[in-house]
Design a protein around this motif. Sequence first.
Motif, PDB file in Angstrom:
ATOM      1  N   TRP A 191      33.318  -2.019  50.917  1.00 30.91           N
ATOM      2  CA  TRP A 191      31.904  -2.161  50.580  1.00 30.91           C
ATOM      3  C   TRP A 191      31.658  -3.342  49.649  1.00 30.91           C
ATOM      4  O   TRP A 191      30.603  -3.977  49.700  1.00 30.91           O
ATOM      5  CB  TRP A 191      31.338  -0.869  49.974  1.00 30.91           C
ATOM      6  N   LYS A 192      32.653  -3.668  48.805  1.00 36.17           N
ATOM      7  CA  LYS A 192      32.468  -4.825  47.933  1.00 36.17           C
ATOM      8  C   LYS A 192      32.543  -6.135  48.715  1.00 36.17           C
ATOM      9  O   LYS A 192      31.879  -7.110  48.360  1.00 36.17           O
ATOM     10  CB  LYS A 192      33.501  -4.817  46.801  1.00 36.17           C
ATOM     11  N   TRP A 193      33.346  -6.163  49.769  1.00 35.16           N
ATOM     12  CA  TRP A 193      33.342  -7.342  50.634  1.00 35.16           C
ATOM     13  C   TRP A 193      31.985  -7.490  51.307  1.00 35.16           C
ATOM     14  O   TRP A 193      31.515  -8.617  51.546  1.00 35.16           O
ATOM     15  CB  TRP A 193      34.452  -7.254  51.672  1.00 35.16           C
ATOM     16  N   GLY A 194      31.359  -6.355  51.597  1.00 31.95           N
ATOM     17  CA  GLY A 194      30.007  -6.397  52.144  1.00 31.95           C
ATOM     18  C   GLY A 194      29.012  -6.967  51.144  1.00 31.95           C
ATOM     19  O   GLY A 194      28.130  -7.752  51.499  1.00 31.95           O
ATOM     20  N   VAL A 195      29.165  -6.580  49.876  1.00 30.07           N
ATOM     21  CA  VAL A 195      28.311  -7.115  48.814  1.00 30.07           C
ATOM     22  C   VAL A 195      28.524  -8.618  48.682  1.00 30.07           C
ATOM     23  O   VAL A 195      27.569  -9.393  48.529  1.00 30.07           O
ATOM     24  CB  VAL A 195      28.597  -6.409  47.473  1.00 30.07           C
ATOM     25  N   LEU A 205      23.846 -11.339  39.469  1.00 33.50           N
ATOM     26  CA  LEU A 205      23.797  -9.894  39.703  1.00 33.50           C
ATOM     27  C   LEU A 205      24.892  -9.427  40.658  1.00 33.50           C
ATOM     28  O   LEU A 205      25.543  -8.392  40.398  1.00 33.50           O
ATOM     29  CB  LEU A 205      22.417  -9.494  40.210  1.00 33.50           C
ATOM     30  N   PRO A 206      25.164 -10.138  41.767  1.00 36.75           N
ATOM     31  CA  PRO A 206      26.310  -9.735  42.596  1.00 36.75           C
ATOM     32  C   PRO A 206      27.635  -9.802  41.844  1.00 36.75           C
ATOM     33  O   PRO A 206      28.493  -8.936  42.027  1.00 36.75           O
ATOM     34  CB  PRO A 206      26.278 -10.744  43.755  1.00 36.75           C
ATOM     35  N   ALA A 207      27.794 -10.816  40.973  1.00 34.82           N
ATOM     36  CA  ALA A 207      29.048 -10.935  40.222  1.00 34.82           C
ATOM     37  C   ALA A 207      29.228  -9.765  39.257  1.00 34.82           C
ATOM     38  O   ALA A 207      30.355  -9.291  39.041  1.00 34.82           O
ATOM     39  CB  ALA A 207      29.085 -12.263  39.462  1.00 34.82           C
ATOM     40  N   LEU A 208      28.125  -9.286  38.662  1.00 33.69           N
ATOM     41  CA  LEU A 208      28.225  -8.112  37.791  1.00 33.69           C
ATOM     42  C   LEU A 208      28.815  -6.935  38.548  1.00 33.69           C
ATOM     43  O   LEU A 208      29.685  -6.209  38.028  1.00 33.69           O
ATOM     44  CB  LEU A 208      26.835  -7.728  37.263  1.00 33.69           C
ATOM     45  N   LEU A 209      28.361  -6.735  39.778  1.00 25.95           N
ATOM     46  CA  LEU A 209      28.833  -5.612  40.585  1.00 25.95           C
ATOM     47  C   LEU A 209      30.265  -5.835  41.062  1.00 25.95           C
ATOM     48  O   LEU A 209      31.097  -4.928  40.996  1.00 25.95           O
ATOM     49  CB  LEU A 209      27.895  -5.409  41.775  1.00 25.95           C
ATOM     50  N   LEU A 210      30.549  -7.038  41.507  1.00 22.19           N
ATOM     51  CA  LEU A 210      31.869  -7.330  42.073  1.00 22.19           C
ATOM     52  C   LEU A 210      32.961  -7.364  41.010  1.00 22.19           C
ATOM     53  O   LEU A 210      34.122  -7.062  41.303  1.00 22.19           O
ATOM     54  CB  LEU A 210      31.831  -8.668  42.820  1.00 22.19           C
ATOM     55  N   LEU A 211      32.584  -7.726  39.773  1.00 18.22           N
ATOM     56  CA  LEU A 211      33.568  -7.819  38.685  1.00 18.22           C
ATOM     57  C   LEU A 211      33.471  -6.648  37.722  1.00 18.22           C
ATOM     58  O   LEU A 211      34.155  -6.638  36.692  1.00 18.22           O
ATOM     59  CB  LEU A 211      33.380  -9.138  37.923  1.00 18.22           C
ATOM     60  N   ASP A 212      32.602  -5.683  38.027  1.00 20.34           N
ATOM     61  CA  ASP A 212      32.430  -4.478  37.188  1.00 20.34           C
ATOM     62  C   ASP A 212      32.066  -4.838  35.751  1.00 20.34           C
ATOM     63  O   ASP A 212      32.675  -4.351  34.787  1.00 20.34           O
ATOM     64  CB  ASP A 212      33.714  -3.632  37.204  1.00 20.34           C
ATOM     65  N   LYS A 213      31.052  -5.699  35.612  1.00 18.58           N
ATOM     66  CA  LYS A 213      30.613  -6.111  34.282  1.00 18.58           C
ATOM     67  C   LYS A 213      29.215  -5.559  34.005  1.00 18.58           C
ATOM     68  O   LYS A 213      28.387  -5.445  34.921  1.00 18.58           O
ATOM     69  CB  LYS A 213      30.611  -7.638  34.161  1.00 18.58           C
ATOM     70  N   PHE A 243      19.739  -5.127  33.027  1.00 21.64           N
ATOM     71  CA  PHE A 243      19.716  -4.989  34.476  1.00 21.64           C
ATOM     72  C   PHE A 243      20.910  -4.177  34.962  1.00 21.64           C
ATOM     73  O   PHE A 243      22.012  -4.320  34.450  1.00 21.64           O
ATOM     74  CB  PHE A 243      19.724  -6.357  35.161  1.00 21.64           C
ATOM     75  N   SER A 244      20.663  -3.364  35.969  1.00 22.20           N
ATOM     76  CA  SER A 244      21.764  -2.621  36.576  1.00 22.20           C
ATOM     77  C   SER A 244      22.588  -3.554  37.459  1.00 22.20           C
ATOM     78  O   SER A 244      22.039  -4.368  38.216  1.00 22.20           O
ATOM     79  CB  SER A 244      21.215  -1.467  37.414  1.00 22.20           C
ATOM     80  N   SER A 245      23.900  -3.427  37.391  1.00 19.81           N
ATOM     81  CA  SER A 245      24.759  -4.271  38.219  1.00 19.81           C
ATOM     82  C   SER A 245      24.562  -3.964  39.707  1.00 19.81           C
ATOM     83  O   SER A 245      24.810  -4.827  40.560  1.00 19.81           O
ATOM     84  CB  SER A 245      26.235  -4.057  37.834  1.00 19.81           C
ATOM     85  N   TYR A 246      24.075  -2.772  40.022  1.00 18.57           N
ATOM     86  CA  TYR A 246      23.886  -2.405  41.423  1.00 18.57           C
ATOM     87  C   TYR A 246      22.743  -3.168  42.087  1.00 18.57           C
ATOM     88  O   TYR A 246      22.596  -3.150  43.304  1.00 18.57           O
ATOM     89  CB  TYR A 246      23.680  -0.891  41.547  1.00 18.57           C
ATOM     90  N   TRP A 247      21.937  -3.848  41.262  1.00 21.36           N
ATOM     91  CA  TRP A 247      20.908  -4.708  41.852  1.00 21.36           C
ATOM     92  C   TRP A 247      21.548  -5.810  42.691  1.00 21.36           C
ATOM     93  O   TRP A 247      20.934  -6.327  43.623  1.00 21.36           O
ATOM     94  CB  TRP A 247      20.059  -5.331  40.745  1.00 21.36           C
ATOM     95  N   GLY A 248      22.774  -6.164  42.353  1.00 18.73           N
ATOM     96  CA  GLY A 248      23.462  -7.214  43.091  1.00 18.73           C
ATOM     97  C   GLY A 248      23.703  -6.872  44.550  1.00 18.73           C
ATOM     98  O   GLY A 248      23.973  -7.771  45.364  1.00 18.73           O
ATOM     99  N   ALA A 249      23.616  -5.608  44.902  1.00 17.41           N
ATOM    100  CA  ALA A 249      23.816  -5.197  46.291  1.00 17.41           C
ATOM    101  C   ALA A 249      22.618  -5.549  47.170  1.00 17.41           C
ATOM    102  O   ALA A 249      22.694  -5.448  48.392  1.00 17.41           O
ATOM    103  CB  ALA A 249      24.079  -3.689  46.360  1.00 17.41           C
ATOM    104  N   PHE A 250      21.504  -5.971  46.544  1.00 24.58           N
ATOM    105  CA  PHE A 250      20.280  -6.237  47.302  1.00 24.58           C
ATOM    106  C   PHE A 250      20.024  -7.728  47.504  1.00 24.58           C
ATOM    107  O   PHE A 250      18.907  -8.128  47.828  1.00 24.58           O
ATOM    108  CB  PHE A 250      19.085  -5.590  46.593  1.00 24.58           C
ATOM    109  N   SER A 251      21.041  -8.551  47.337  1.00 23.95           N
ATOM    110  CA  SER A 251      20.856 -10.008  47.467  1.00 23.95           C
ATOM    111  C   SER A 251      20.307 -10.383  48.838  1.00 23.95           C
ATOM    112  O   SER A 251      19.385 -11.207  48.950  1.00 23.95           O
ATOM    113  CB  SER A 251      22.176 -10.740  47.221  1.00 23.95           C
ATOM    114  N   PHE A 252      20.872  -9.798  49.884  1.00 24.62           N
ATOM    115  CA  PHE A 252      20.423 -10.162  51.222  1.00 24.62           C
ATOM    116  C   PHE A 252      18.966  -9.773  51.435  1.00 24.62           C
ATOM    117  O   PHE A 252      18.164 -10.556  51.961  1.00 24.62           O
ATOM    118  CB  PHE A 252      21.294  -9.495  52.282  1.00 24.62           C
ATOM    119  N   ALA A 253      18.601  -8.556  51.032  1.00 19.80           N
ATOM    120  CA  ALA A 253      17.225  -8.088  51.213  1.00 19.80           C
ATOM    121  C   ALA A 253      16.247  -8.955  50.422  1.00 19.80           C
ATOM    122  O   ALA A 253      15.188  -9.352  50.938  1.00 19.80           O
ATOM    123  CB  ALA A 253      17.102  -6.630  50.775  1.00 19.80           C
ATOM    124  N   VAL A 254      16.598  -9.262  49.180  1.00 23.22           N
ATOM    125  CA  VAL A 254      15.739 -10.112  48.351  1.00 23.22           C
ATOM    126  C   VAL A 254      15.626 -11.503  48.975  1.00 23.22           C
ATOM    127  O   VAL A 254      14.536 -12.081  49.044  1.00 23.22           O
ATOM    128  CB  VAL A 254      16.294 -10.206  46.913  1.00 23.22           C
TER     129      VAL A 254
END
Length: 271
Positions: free
Chosen positions: A148-152, A223-231, A236-247
């Motif tokens: 799932w992180k590769w998907g992110v 924001l994606p880097a926060l999620l991918l690197l667990d920072k 802001f929530s790091s999970y916002w980084g999962a919405f890059s494509f939609a945004v």
Amino acid sequence: MSFSSWVRGTRLYFHMVAASIRAQMQYRYGFFMNILGWAMSYAGTAVTMWVMLYSFQSLEGWSFWQLIFLFALAVLSWGVCVIFFFHFRSLDQYILNGTFDRFLVRPIHPFFHFMAMKFDVGAFGQLLFSIAAVTLAYIQLGLDWPFWKWGVFTSAVIGGTLIQGGILVLISAIAFWTTRSERFYWVVMFPAKSMMNYPLSLYPRAIQWVVTFILPFAFVNYLPALLLLDKPHPSFSSYWGAFSFAVGLVFFSICYQIWMMGLNRYKSAGS
């Protein structure tokens, strides 16, 4: 547009892309030096980061290789963006010279015709650097992403391309109203790209909100880097980084609609 027209337009688009690539390959020395120059330019920025962190060890809690990952993620999507959209910044010159008219009389949509006019393969230098840098950072940080992180990560690259491409399209659209637009690239895009090299938490809260909710540069890499690197981030929530494509998809669609509004009011400036 009928299906047959869409197919014909798609074929013409790829035909023009192929012609653009062949034209650039006519000067092979300059072609390869352009690629090398782009790669070396970004490598120089990475060296600057290393020098800066040699004394301070970390920046806002980000280590050197985490910063390299953040930087390379932005460069990766920017490299793809440059291939398709970089020449949009000079649309005002075509309008001023009256040469934009030719995009209106050929059997392909003016937007895709202009996009296919120059397929900037020199940006492969950016892709070369960013892929190498992301790979090295992944190894040095000891990352082991689940699927799932590769998907992110993939979503961030595509979304970052759409966001940055959307900005270039939006900047070019200004020319339909003012006949001048390229200066806005240096006022908006160039500073924002430089800002994305570093953690967003370095900047004032107002800037963080602008680049998250108005011009969503934060979804390109931070924001994606926060999620991918667990920072973490304080606001802001790091999970916002999962919405890059939609945004990116929504933002690019808005920019495209503004471009079409400008096209509909376009009046030839003559030649």
